[in-house]
Structures are given as C-alpha cells and as structure tokens.
Design a protein around this motif. Structure first.
Motif, short mmCIF file in Angstrom:
data_model
loop_
_atom_site.label_atom_id
_atom_site.label_comp_id
_atom_site.label_asym_id
_atom_site.label_seq_id
_atom_site.Cartn_x
_atom_site.Cartn_y
_atom_site.Cartn_z
N GLY A 63 53.32 -0.72 30.02
CA GLY A 63 52.70 0.40 29.31
C GLY A 63 51.27 0.63 29.75
O GLY A 63 50.71 -0.11 30.57
N GLU A 64 50.67 1.69 29.18
CA GLU A 64 49.30 2.04 29.55
C GLU A 64 48.33 0.98 29.07
O GLU A 64 48.52 0.36 28.02
CB GLU A 64 48.92 3.39 28.94
CG GLU A 64 49.79 4.56 29.39
CD GLU A 64 50.91 4.82 28.42
OE1 GLU A 64 51.25 3.91 27.62
OE2 GLU A 64 51.48 5.91 28.46
N PRO A 65 47.26 0.74 29.82
CA PRO A 65 46.24 -0.22 29.38
C PRO A 65 45.52 0.28 28.14
O PRO A 65 45.36 1.49 27.93
CB PRO A 65 45.28 -0.30 30.58
CG PRO A 65 45.49 0.98 31.32
CD PRO A 65 46.92 1.33 31.14
N VAL A 66 45.10 -0.66 27.30
CA VAL A 66 44.40 -0.33 26.07
C VAL A 66 42.90 -0.37 26.31
O VAL A 66 42.38 -1.30 26.92
CB VAL A 66 44.78 -1.31 24.94
CG1 VAL A 66 43.94 -1.05 23.69
CG2 VAL A 66 46.27 -1.18 24.61
N HIS A 67 42.21 0.65 25.84
CA HIS A 67 40.75 0.71 25.92
C HIS A 67 40.20 0.53 24.51
O HIS A 67 40.36 1.41 23.65
CB HIS A 67 40.30 2.06 26.50
CG HIS A 67 38.82 2.20 26.64
ND1 HIS A 67 38.14 1.85 27.79
CD2 HIS A 67 37.87 2.62 25.76
CE1 HIS A 67 36.85 2.07 27.63
NE2 HIS A 67 36.66 2.53 26.40
N VAL A 68 39.58 -0.61 24.25
CA VAL A 68 39.08 -0.93 22.91
C VAL A 68 37.66 -0.40 22.77
O VAL A 68 36.79 -0.65 23.62
CB VAL A 68 39.10 -2.45 22.67
CG1 VAL A 68 38.59 -2.76 21.27
CG2 VAL A 68 40.51 -3.00 22.85
N ILE A 69 37.43 0.34 21.69
CA ILE A 69 36.13 0.94 21.43
C ILE A 69 35.52 0.25 20.21
O ILE A 69 36.11 0.22 19.13
CB ILE A 69 36.27 2.45 21.16
CG1 ILE A 69 36.89 3.13 22.40
CG2 ILE A 69 34.93 3.08 20.82
CD1 ILE A 69 37.22 4.59 22.20
N ASP A 70 34.37 -0.32 20.40
CA ASP A 70 33.71 -1.09 19.35
C ASP A 70 32.98 -0.16 18.38
O ASP A 70 31.76 0.02 18.45
CB ASP A 70 32.75 -2.10 19.96
CG ASP A 70 32.21 -3.08 18.92
OD1 ASP A 70 32.78 -3.14 17.81
OD2 ASP A 70 31.23 -3.80 19.22
N ALA A 71 33.75 0.45 17.50
CA ALA A 71 33.19 1.37 16.50
C ALA A 71 34.09 1.32 15.28
O ALA A 71 35.29 1.04 15.38
CB ALA A 71 33.10 2.78 17.06
N PRO A 72 33.54 1.62 14.09
CA PRO A 72 34.36 1.54 12.87
C PRO A 72 35.25 2.75 12.67
O PRO A 72 36.26 2.67 11.95
CB PRO A 72 33.31 1.45 11.76
CG PRO A 72 32.11 2.15 12.32
CD PRO A 72 32.12 1.86 13.79
N VAL A 92 45.05 3.92 26.49
CA VAL A 92 45.26 4.10 25.06
C VAL A 92 43.99 3.68 24.34
O VAL A 92 43.65 2.50 24.31
CB VAL A 92 46.45 3.26 24.56
CG1 VAL A 92 46.61 3.41 23.05
CG2 VAL A 92 47.74 3.65 25.27
N PRO A 93 43.24 4.62 23.76
CA PRO A 93 41.99 4.26 23.08
C PRO A 93 42.26 3.79 21.65
O PRO A 93 42.96 4.43 20.89
CB PRO A 93 41.22 5.58 23.08
CG PRO A 93 42.27 6.64 23.06
CD PRO A 93 43.45 6.08 23.80
N LEU A 94 41.70 2.64 21.32
CA LEU A 94 41.82 2.11 19.96
C LEU A 94 40.47 1.60 19.49
O LEU A 94 39.72 1.00 20.26
CB LEU A 94 42.83 0.95 19.92
CG LEU A 94 44.31 1.26 20.09
CD1 LEU A 94 45.11 -0.04 20.00
CD2 LEU A 94 44.81 2.25 19.05
N LEU A 95 40.19 1.83 18.23
CA LEU A 95 39.03 1.20 17.62
C LEU A 95 39.29 -0.29 17.53
O LEU A 95 40.45 -0.74 17.55
CB LEU A 95 38.79 1.78 16.23
CG LEU A 95 38.50 3.29 16.18
CD1 LEU A 95 38.50 3.76 14.73
CD2 LEU A 95 37.18 3.62 16.86
N ALA A 96 38.23 -1.08 17.42
CA ALA A 96 38.37 -2.54 17.44
C ALA A 96 39.30 -3.03 16.34
O ALA A 96 40.15 -3.90 16.57
CB ALA A 96 37.00 -3.19 17.31
N HIS A 97 39.18 -2.46 15.13
CA HIS A 97 40.04 -2.93 14.04
C HIS A 97 41.49 -2.49 14.24
O HIS A 97 42.42 -3.17 13.80
CB HIS A 97 39.50 -2.45 12.69
CG HIS A 97 39.60 -0.97 12.46
ND1 HIS A 97 40.72 -0.38 11.95
CD2 HIS A 97 38.69 0.02 12.67
CE1 HIS A 97 40.51 0.93 11.85
NE2 HIS A 97 39.30 1.19 12.29
#
Length: 274
Positions: A63-72, A92-97
């Motif tokens: 699958g696509e790589p996940v890009h973790v964004i350190d924001a709430p 795939v952009p995801l917030l840290a939580h």
C-alpha cells in the motif's frame, strides 16, 4: 476479450489503469447509470478512508506509504498544506494520533486468535484478478486484499474492512446490506474461480472487520449462501445494465421518463397525534 488471469505484485496504479468493470464501479451502476458515468471520470479519494488505508498497509504489508503529521488537527494552514503535499506525492497523510490508532488497530488484528493466523499464513496480498463475463462480453477485474490456500485446497479470499463504529457481526450484516459487501464477495469469488480455473465451491470468503477507534474490537465473518446468492443477483444485474448502456450510449439518471412513487417507512405511516 480479457484473458482470464491472476496477477501478483501488480502496482495499484497499473491495476486502476486497466479499463474493466470493477465492484466499486458496478455499485454506482446500481445507483444509476448517470452516477456510474460521473464516478468513472471524477474519482475522488475520501479522507475518511485514510486510517483504513493505513491499517491495510500495516496488516497486508503493501500500500501507499504513510506520512505522519505532528499536529492535533487540520485547523492550521501549514498542516493542511502538508496534508495536500502528501496526497500529491501518493502518500496517506495522518495526524500523529490517527497513526497511533491505526497501529493499535492493526496490532489487534494480527494478534486476534482467528484473524491473526488467517492473515499471517502463507498467501499473497493485493491480488489482481481479470476475466471476461461470458453473457455480456465485458472485461471485469477485482483486487483481493489477501488470498491463501488451505491444505484441503480451498482458496480463501480474505477482505480486511475497518469500521468507524462497531465490528459486531450482527451490525456488520446490516452494513453489508447497505454497502453491498455481499455483492463484492460474490463478484470476487466468481471472478477468482473463473480466472483460476476452479470450481465455485473451491473458493471461499472471509471478512476481517476491525474498529479503527478504541477499543479496536475485531471480528471474522463469512456470508451464508442466501446472502451470496443475493450478491450475485446484484452484480449480474449491474453488468447487464452496464452492457446495455454501453450499447446505446445512454446513461439515464433516477427519473428520466416519469415521477417515482415514494412510500414513507412503515413506522411513519402508523404515527398518530391523539
């Protein structure tokens, strides 16, 4: 004429580029031919699916790589810009939580006493299936999450689904009816049997359902023959309708000729104001 075949390790963009009828497209045909035609040329990714994509990637190993964004949250402009850049890069952009929740969900799947052994036994992930529908001559395709063969020769197609609500099997039955999961199962099983040259009873289906939110409960289900038969009727009707629309190049919407008669739900018919 599409040669019946099963393709392993095919990149997802290559699969999507193949012009053939898919389950997701046929769902839109059942809504209306006009909807099918619009969706075919205006595919939109929904952010609500991102956590599910991440869980798939962890569990299936593709699958696509996940890009973790350190924001709430997504309130800040810079956060949204980073998200959009990730989409543009095929990530795939995801917030840290959200990433933490996806990891916990995947862990619950792989350590589940039934789902874990099913998904970690020898098999292949993201399996592309191609065949031609005999009655209509339409090219068809499907993309199975996981395929594994048991010692008795049964080919299991395992579909991993994430839910934002509950994985309770009783609730999943209702969700399957609403979203056409039984149609997906019947369509994939038919296509796989055709492409692999197997008898229908040599192919089986399993749903692995997991909650993306805590407590991340997991359930493994399958469909009874009544549900699969209903699903087969749905995809058969959709393919026949697609073939007819392609032949005439007419793609009608909901009410092209006359007004539809609507009946309100039974509970509302019984309302009284005494």
């Amino acid at each position: 004429m599409t040669e019946p075949r099963i393709v392993y390790d095919q990149p997802d963009p290559e699969y999507r580029a193949v012009d053939a009828a898919s389950y997701s497209a046929l769902k839109h045909m059942l809504d209306s031919p006009a909807r099918y035609l619009w969706e075919r040329h205006n595919r939109v990714e929904k952010a609500a699916y991102d956590k599910g994509h991440a869980v798939h990637g962890i569990v299936l190993g593709v699958g696509e790589p996940v890009h973790v964004i350190d924001a709430p949250d997504w309130k800040q402009k810079a956060t949204r810009e980073e998200r959009d850049a990730a989409y543009a890069a095929g990530e795939v952009p995801l917030l840290a939580h959200e990433w933490d929740a996806a990891q916990r969900c995947a862990d619950r799947i792989t350590t589940h006493p039934l789902a874990g052994p099913i998904l970690t036994r020898p098999g292949d992930s993201e399996v592309s299936i191609y065949w031609t529908d005999d009655p209509t001559g339409l090219a068809c395709k499907a993309r199975a999450d996981r395929v594994t063969v048991t010692p008795d020769g049964t080919h299991y197609i395992v579909d991993v689904k994430t839910s934002g609500q509950t994985a309770n099997p009783a609730a999943f039955g209702r969700a399957a009816a609403n979203f056409g999961y039984h149609m997906q199962a019947a369509y994939y099983m038919h296509g796989y049997a055709t492409a692999a040259g197997l008898e229908p009873d040599q192919v089986a289906w399993l749903n692995v359902i997991a909650e993306v939110n805590a407590p991340h409960e997991v359930a493994v289900t399958t469909f009874d023959w009544l549900s699969l038969n209903a699903g087969e009727n749905r995809w058969r009707h959709a393919l026949d309708q697609l073939a007819a629309c392609q032949e005439t190049n007419e793609w009608p919407g909901y009410t092209p000729a006359e007004a539809a008669i609507v009946t309100i739900p039974p509970y509302a018919l019984k309302e009284t104001w005494q």
